[in-house]
Design a protein around this motif. Structure first.
Motif, mmCIF file in Angstrom:
data_model
loop_
_atom_site.group_PDB
_atom_site.id
_atom_site.type_symbol
_atom_site.label_atom_id
_atom_site.label_comp_id
_atom_site.label_asym_id
_atom_site.label_seq_id
_atom_site.Cartn_x
_atom_site.Cartn_y
_atom_site.Cartn_z
ATOM 1 N N LYS A 1 0.757 -1.084 -0.008
ATOM 2 C CA LYS A 1 -0.612 0.129 -0.251
ATOM 3 C C LYS A 1 0.773 1.429 0.000
ATOM 4 C CE LYS A 1 -3.682 1.799 2.935
ATOM 5 N NZ LYS A 1 -4.358 2.473 4.289
ATOM 6 N N PHE A 2 2.015 1.784 0.945
ATOM 7 C CA PHE A 2 2.967 2.266 0.669
ATOM 8 C C PHE A 2 3.965 2.709 -0.601
ATOM 9 C CE2 PHE A 2 4.856 5.431 3.444
ATOM 10 C CZ PHE A 2 6.821 5.738 2.604
ATOM 11 N N LEU A 3 3.379 1.247 -0.611
ATOM 12 C CA LEU A 3 5.027 1.483 -2.565
ATOM 13 C C LEU A 3 3.657 1.981 -3.648
ATOM 14 C CD1 LEU A 3 6.564 -1.448 -1.646
ATOM 15 C CD2 LEU A 3 7.275 0.713 -2.139
ATOM 16 N N ALA A 4 3.028 1.908 -3.566
ATOM 17 C CA ALA A 4 1.785 1.815 -3.990
ATOM 18 C C ALA A 4 1.307 3.745 -4.462
ATOM 19 C CB ALA A 4 0.739 1.538 -4.345
ATOM 20 N N LYS A 5 1.142 3.908 -3.056
ATOM 21 C CA LYS A 5 1.132 5.447 -2.688
ATOM 22 C C LYS A 5 2.406 6.537 -3.082
ATOM 23 C CE LYS A 5 0.144 9.715 -0.957
ATOM 24 N NZ LYS A 5 -0.262 9.729 0.383
ATOM 25 N N ALA A 6 3.537 5.520 -2.879
ATOM 26 C CA ALA A 6 4.584 6.376 -3.346
ATOM 27 C C ALA A 6 5.082 6.534 -5.155
ATOM 28 C CB ALA A 6 5.904 5.288 -2.276
ATOM 29 N N GLU A 7 4.885 5.738 -5.483
ATOM 30 C CA GLU A 7 5.130 6.228 -7.222
ATOM 31 C C GLU A 7 3.706 6.963 -7.590
ATOM 32 O OE1 GLU A 7 3.430 2.337 -9.098
ATOM 33 O OE2 GLU A 7 4.876 1.295 -7.965
ATOM 34 N N LYS A 8 3.304 7.883 -6.280
ATOM 35 C CA LYS A 8 1.567 8.973 -7.477
ATOM 36 C C LYS A 8 2.862 10.069 -6.351
ATOM 37 C CE LYS A 8 -2.017 6.358 -7.040
ATOM 38 N NZ LYS A 8 -3.370 5.686 -6.721
ATOM 39 N N VAL A 9 3.596 10.064 -5.433
ATOM 40 C CA VAL A 9 3.905 11.185 -5.126
ATOM 41 C C VAL A 9 5.273 11.619 -5.706
ATOM 42 C CG1 VAL A 9 4.735 12.211 -2.659
ATOM 43 C CG2 VAL A 9 3.310 10.412 -2.795
ATOM 44 N N GLU A 10 5.311 13.850 -5.632
ATOM 45 C CA GLU A 10 5.894 14.083 -6.574
ATOM 46 C C GLU A 10 7.199 14.357 -5.357
ATOM 47 O OE1 GLU A 10 3.918 17.218 -8.564
ATOM 48 O OE2 GLU A 10 3.445 15.947 -9.830
ATOM 49 N N ASN A 11 8.663 14.684 -6.251
ATOM 50 C CA ASN A 11 9.622 15.499 -5.107
ATOM 51 C C ASN A 11 10.413 14.620 -4.020
ATOM 52 O OD1 ASN A 11 9.098 17.932 -6.408
ATOM 53 N ND2 ASN A 11 7.994 18.241 -5.489
ATOM 54 N N LYS A 12 10.449 12.794 -4.352
ATOM 55 C CA LYS A 12 10.755 12.410 -2.703
ATOM 56 C C LYS A 12 12.501 12.450 -2.909
ATOM 57 C CE LYS A 12 8.984 8.915 -5.225
ATOM 58 N NZ LYS A 12 8.066 9.338 -6.932
ATOM 59 N N GLY A 13 13.012 13.419 -3.621
ATOM 60 C CA GLY A 13 14.120 13.780 -3.673
ATOM 61 C C GLY A 13 15.356 11.797 -4.511
ATOM 62 N N PHE A 14 16.088 11.733 -3.528
ATOM 63 C CA PHE A 14 17.053 10.852 -4.776
ATOM 64 C C PHE A 14 17.591 9.465 -3.177
ATOM 65 C CE2 PHE A 14 20.620 8.280 -6.010
ATOM 66 C CZ PHE A 14 19.933 8.215 -7.717
ATOM 67 N N TYR A 15 17.933 10.147 -2.454
ATOM 68 C CA TYR A 15 19.168 9.228 -1.824
ATOM 69 C C TYR A 15 17.773 7.831 -1.555
ATOM 70 C CZ TYR A 15 22.710 7.077 1.554
ATOM 71 O OH TYR A 15 23.607 6.246 2.424
ATOM 72 N N ALA A 16 16.730 8.843 -0.823
ATOM 73 C CA ALA A 16 15.889 7.600 0.206
ATOM 74 C C ALA A 16 14.081 7.557 -0.690
ATOM 75 C CB ALA A 16 15.900 8.414 1.643
ATOM 76 N N ASP A 17 14.664 8.100 -1.952
ATOM 77 C CA ASP A 17 13.308 7.850 -2.759
ATOM 78 C C ASP A 17 12.753 5.948 -2.708
ATOM 79 O OD1 ASP A 17 11.276 7.483 -5.106
ATOM 80 O OD2 ASP A 17 11.850 8.737 -5.825
ATOM 81 N N PHE A 18 11.716 6.193 -2.243
ATOM 82 C CA PHE A 18 10.914 4.660 -1.792
ATOM 83 C C PHE A 18 11.408 3.893 -3.210
ATOM 84 C CE2 PHE A 18 9.785 4.158 2.765
ATOM 85 C CZ PHE A 18 10.704 4.151 3.866
ATOM 86 N N THR A 19 10.393 4.324 -3.860
ATOM 87 C CA THR A 19 10.333 4.118 -5.300
ATOM 88 C C THR A 19 12.032 3.464 -6.447
ATOM 89 O OG1 THR A 19 8.166 5.662 -5.341
ATOM 90 C CG2 THR A 19 9.007 3.858 -7.868
ATOM 91 N N LYS A 20 12.556 4.600 -5.709
ATOM 92 C CA LYS A 20 13.940 4.081 -6.363
ATOM 93 C C LYS A 20 14.716 2.663 -5.737
ATOM 94 C CE LYS A 20 15.295 8.898 -8.188
ATOM 95 N NZ LYS A 20 14.616 8.308 -9.279
ATOM 96 N N LEU A 21 14.664 3.152 -4.282
ATOM 97 C CA LEU A 21 14.980 1.887 -3.217
ATOM 98 C C LEU A 21 14.462 0.552 -3.800
ATOM 99 C CD1 LEU A 21 15.616 3.697 -0.241
ATOM 100 C CD2 LEU A 21 17.220 3.462 -1.357
ATOM 101 N N LYS A 22 13.039 0.797 -3.936
ATOM 102 C CA LYS A 22 12.612 -0.923 -4.437
ATOM 103 C C LYS A 22 13.180 -0.503 -5.676
ATOM 104 C CE LYS A 22 8.748 -3.472 -5.050
ATOM 105 N NZ LYS A 22 8.552 -4.928 -4.474
ATOM 106 N N GLU A 23 12.700 -0.382 -6.617
ATOM 107 C CA GLU A 23 13.308 -0.914 -7.912
ATOM 108 C C GLU A 23 14.923 -1.658 -7.855
ATOM 109 O OE1 GLU A 23 13.378 2.821 -10.453
ATOM 110 O OE2 GLU A 23 11.573 2.723 -10.450
ATOM 111 N N LYS A 24 15.557 -1.638 -6.995
ATOM 112 C CA LYS A 24 16.811 -1.902 -6.891
ATOM 113 C C LYS A 24 16.933 -3.121 -5.986
ATOM 114 C CE LYS A 24 20.079 0.315 -9.430
ATOM 115 N NZ LYS A 24 20.054 0.449 -10.636
ATOM 116 N N ASN A 25 16.438 -2.426 -5.116
ATOM 117 C CA ASN A 25 15.918 -3.644 -3.732
ATOM 118 C C ASN A 25 15.806 -5.200 -4.597
ATOM 119 O OD1 ASN A 25 15.959 -4.465 -0.970
ATOM 120 N ND2 ASN A 25 13.971 -4.910 -1.331
#
Length: 357
Positions: free
Chosen positions: A203-227
């Motif tokens: 549920k959180f990850l689905a919400k994160a995909e819609k949130v803008e301006n998440k930064g880079f280092y701790a962007d959960f969407t980017k972290l999930k993709e690499k994870n």
């Protein structure tokens, strides 16, 4: 002079754990690294009894508390606080441009469901709190709080700072059903500082995909993709990860039920000592932490008391925040045992006797 740490964090790191990190370096784009990364996530899922994605980065847990705020909240949240670290979670959100409604209770008290009555609005995207407030030694009932949040707004994300409770007190993922739970290595993990983790729901990850301006280092969407590839987004602390893997094996061998019980027993010993020798513990009854004993010190000269303890090879922590001058804190978490706690209590008794002379 080295001292055994009975502090709130960083905590004592066992010799065998230190040795487990003394291994040749590998790069983080190799099969060996992918295996290490995968093993850590799978073992964490096992010890936490969850199938959530486990995101990991180099840094203190605050890195992912900020990442959770930036990735899970577009505009508005509700922050619950009973102390300094609850206040910090609110500050993390507000300094990242979020509007935060606040529920605040007095230091030493726990936030309870009744305090949330009518507070979770239709536009409240997330509710965040600290499960174990280390400034006061208060442990909140996250099950009850989560149920109250969902009863008012089932769409609100539940975001928990579990820095000083995770791996020592059972968060009951199956009952709380949190959406983001953040913790680090330097507390009950019994490792050096330097690595942060977030257990994150779909549920959180689905919400994160819609949130803008998440930064880079701790962007959960980017972290999930690499994870998903068993890779890190940025260069990870590989040596520390060896320690993480080793500690998880120790936890699995001990068994989490046994581990939770050991922490309860250590906490009971400290609370009894505080009642017998001091003026009891600071948090309200029924909401005491099993990892941090916050002791009412009365007119005790803490600096002198602590100086004697340190001269005997041990170290505890001063009070924190607005309770700094009226309490002191004992960390009883990680790889410490009841025998270790008894040694500390004996030394503190000796210190009290010396101060009478």
């Amino acid at each position: 002079m080295s001292r055994k740490l009975y502090t709130v964090g960083p905590v004592d790191v066992a010799e065998d754990t230190l040795k487990a990190m003394d291994r040749p370096m590998i790069t983080h784009r190799t099969k060996e690294y992918k295996e290490l990364h995968k093993n850590i996530e799978q073992k964490l899922q096992e010890v936490l009894n969850t199938n959530y994605d486990i995101l990991m980065v180099g840094g203190s847990a605050t890195v992912l508390l900020e990442g959770a705020a930036r990735s899970g909240i577009s505009k508005k949240s509700l922050g619950l606080t009973s102390g300094s670290f609850g206040d910090r979670s609110i500050e993390v959100a507000t300094t990242n441009g979020k509007m935060v409604d606040v529920v605040k209770v007095p230091l030493g008290k726990a936030v309870k469901p009744a305090d949330l009555a009518g507070k979770v609005a239709a536009d409240t995207e997330a509710v965040h709190w600290v499960s174990n407030e280390s400034s006061s030694g208060v442990y909140c009932d996250s099950i009850a709080l989560a149920e109250e949040v969902r009863s008012q707004n089932p769409d609100s994300l539940i975001m928990i700072d579990a820095v000083t409770s995770m791996l020592a007190m059972d968060l009951h993922f199956d009952k709380v059903q949190p959406d983001s739970v953040v913790f680090g290595t330097q507390k009950a993990f019994a490792l050096p500082p330097g690595m942060a983790f977030a257990a994150v729901s779909p549920k959180f990850l689905a919400k994160a995909e819609k949130v803008e301006n998440k930064g880079f280092y701790a962007d959960f969407t980017k972290l999930k993709e690499k994870n998903d590839e068993n890779y890190a987004l940025t260069t990870p602390p590989v040596s520390l990860m060896y320690g993480v893997d080793y500690q998880l094996d120790k936890m699995l061998k001990e068994g989490m039920a046994t581990r939770y019980r050991r922490h309860q027993e250590m906490a009971d010993m400290v609370r009894k000592w505080a009642k017998d020798r001091m003026q009891g513990v600071f948090p309200e009854a029924g909401y005491e932490s099993n990892t941090i004993g916050v002791v009412n010190r009365g007119d005790l000269d803490f600096d002198k008391f602590h100086s004697i303890i340190k001269s005997k090879g041990m170290e505890i922590s001063n009070g924190y925040g607005s309770a700094k001058n009226t309490t002191f804190r004992i960390g009883h978490m990680g790889d410490l045992t009841c025998a270790d706690i008894q040694k500390l209590l004996d030394v503190m008794d000796e210190a009290l006797e010396e101060m009478k002379q």
